[in-house]
Design an enzyme around this catalytic site. Structure first.
Site, PDB file in Angstrom:
ATOM      1  CG  HIS A 189      -0.076   0.161   2.595  1.00 28.81           C
ATOM      2  ND1 HIS A 189       0.533  -0.912   2.965  1.00 28.81           N
ATOM      3  CD2 HIS A 189       0.004   1.294   3.497  1.00 28.81           C
ATOM      4  CE1 HIS A 189       1.238  -0.520   4.146  1.00 28.81           C
ATOM      5  NE2 HIS A 189       0.944   0.905   4.310  1.00 28.81           N
ATOM      6  CG  ASP A 191       1.483   5.242   5.051  1.00 30.04           C
ATOM      7  OD1 ASP A 191       1.247   4.019   5.216  1.00 30.04           O
ATOM      8  OD2 ASP A 191       2.634   5.329   4.968  1.00 30.04           O
ATOM      9  CG  HIS A 340       4.942   1.181   2.697  1.00 28.30           C
ATOM     10  ND1 HIS A 340       4.404   2.279   2.276  1.00 28.30           N
ATOM     11  CD2 HIS A 340       4.668   0.917   3.950  1.00 28.30           C
ATOM     12  CE1 HIS A 340       3.881   2.639   3.353  1.00 28.30           C
ATOM     13  NE2 HIS A 340       3.912   1.929   3.937  1.00 28.30           N
ATOM     14  NE  ARG A 355       2.143   6.271   8.962  1.00 27.74           N
ATOM     15  CZ  ARG A 355       1.178   5.454   8.544  1.00 27.74           C
ATOM     16  NH1 ARG A 355       1.332   4.373   8.052  1.00 27.74           N
ATOM     17  NH2 ARG A 355       0.071   6.055   8.603  1.00 27.74           N
TER      18      ARG A 355
END
Length: 397
Positions: A189, A191, A340, A355
């Site tokens: 995906h 983000d 990623h 994150r």
């Protein structure tokens, strides 16, 4: 509680071995194939307890447009502000991934941050190790330098209050390998691409993770290279199309787990091919996680094309980079031009990361954009990729 079997501070009592001594004896390295000792993390002494996941029942308004200026446009074309202060820099592959040594992110000047943004836009993802001094406030500050920070509507945030702009990645020693629950490739995906302004320069810092060889790597795939892998006919076809990116499945997953959804899910239409404002390169803006359909074409055609494009993203090794984390490693990637995927297979180790995700621009297509491959061919005389189906020889290891 039964005593733990410990070697050099590493608990291996949870490993299902006929003899626990197999993991700590037999050769001078204490090496057992496929077995890595497990760090012992007592709950009452875990230094990152305040960053463990929480799901508070906040309610947030729908996102609105926010101003965005790409700091990469201010970077030096030769990256001298950033790289002159480093001790080493190398690429993982020609298409994606660079690691820099000798730089402490905590001490970056604005000029170095601009160079870093420019480098990330070109290389997709940049890695740093040994960033123990780079705390959560430093990570938030760098994210804010790059743009307005995103707050996730469904995933975990730290249990410490006031850190709603942090996304928590956490699996502890009790966690199960869930990979069998999902289709192959499901975890690839970019983000929150369903947002009006999906993220740009996104950072992830590993707080606690498996030891070397213990699994838990992350892979990134280049959207530039995925676009360049397509025939000119397919490129031209896709450049006139848009796709729907949906947050609904993610929201439903939270509801089914008994968790609150902090913002109503959205479905947003974005171009399938977008242009990066720093590089001017065209990138395939598709991902298996959130893209559900192509607008304006029959469903069968949409499904077939998305299946093919996702195969290009997930199944082209030369367009990918794989990063093995260490404690205090940091990855910063351009979420606009990469996909990623985390990897499973690290049980029974703890894997804990945080994150920070700044918004980018509204995705756009510019017909004046160029492909990455075209520019490299023009600049350096590379031989262009043969896309007509002819074959000159057999290459394989």
């Amino acid at each position: 509680m039964a005593p733990s079997v410990v070697a050099d501070g590493l608990d291996i009592s949870s490993l299902n071995l006929k003899s626990k001594r197999e993991a700590v004896s037999g050769n001078k390295h204490n090496y057992v194939p496929g077995i890595t000792p497990v760090n012992n993390h007592p709950d009452d002494a875990y230094p990152y307890d305040h960053f463990r996941p929480a799901f508070p029942e906040y309610s947030w308004e729908p996102l609105k447009h926010v101003p965005y200026e790409d700091k990469g446009l201010l970077g030096d074309p030769h990256y001298h502000n950033l790289l002159d202060a480093s001790t080493d820099v190398f690429d993982y592959t020609p298409k994606i991934g660079t690691e820099i040594s000798g730089i402490q992110l905590k001490n970056l000047t604005d000029a170095q941050k601009n160079d870093l943004a420019r480098l990330i836009a070109h290389r997709g993802v940049v890695f740093f190790r040994n960033q123990g001094d780079w705390g959560v406030e430093d990570q938030l500050a760098l994210g804010r330098y790059f743009g307005t920070l995103h707050k996730h509507a469904t995933t975990a945030i730290p249990k410490k209050e006031g850190l709603e702009e942090i996304h928590v990645v956490y699996t502890d020693e009790k966690g199960a390998d869930q990979s069998a629950w999902f289709p192959v490739g499901y975890f690839w995906h970019a983000d929150v691409t369903y947002e009006l302004q999906p993220p740009s320069y996104t950072s992830l810092k590993l707080l606690t993770g498996p030891p070397r060889g213990g699994g838990g790597d992350t892979l990134w795939s280049s959207g530039y290279a995925a676009y360049d892998a397509l025939s000119p006919h397919m490129q031209k076809y896709l450049e006139g199309l848009t796709a729907l990116h949906s947050a609904e499945e993610q929201a439903q997953g939270s509801i089914q787990a008994g968790r609150h959804v902090r913002r109503e899910p959205v479905i947003t239409e974005h171009p399938i091919v977008r242009v990066n404002p720093v590089t001017g390169w065209k990138s395939l803006f598709i991902n298996p996680g959130f893209v559900k359909s192509i607008v304006g074409i029959p469903k069968a055609e949409s499904d077939a094309i998305l299946k093919y494009l996702n195969t290009v993203i997930m199944g082209t090794p030369e367009n990918q980079v794989r990063f093995s984390w260490q404690k205090d490693s940091v990855a910063i990637w351009d979420n606009r031009v990469t996909n990623h995927s985390a990897t499973y297979g690290f049980h029974p180790h703890r894997r804990h990361a945080i994150r920070v995700t700044p918004h980018g621009e509204v995705p756009y297509f510019d017909p004046k954009g160029q492909s990455q491959e075209e520019e490299l061919v023009e600049k350096y005389g590379y031989k262009p990729k043969n896309k007509d189906g002819s074959r000159f020889g057999n290459y394989n290891d």
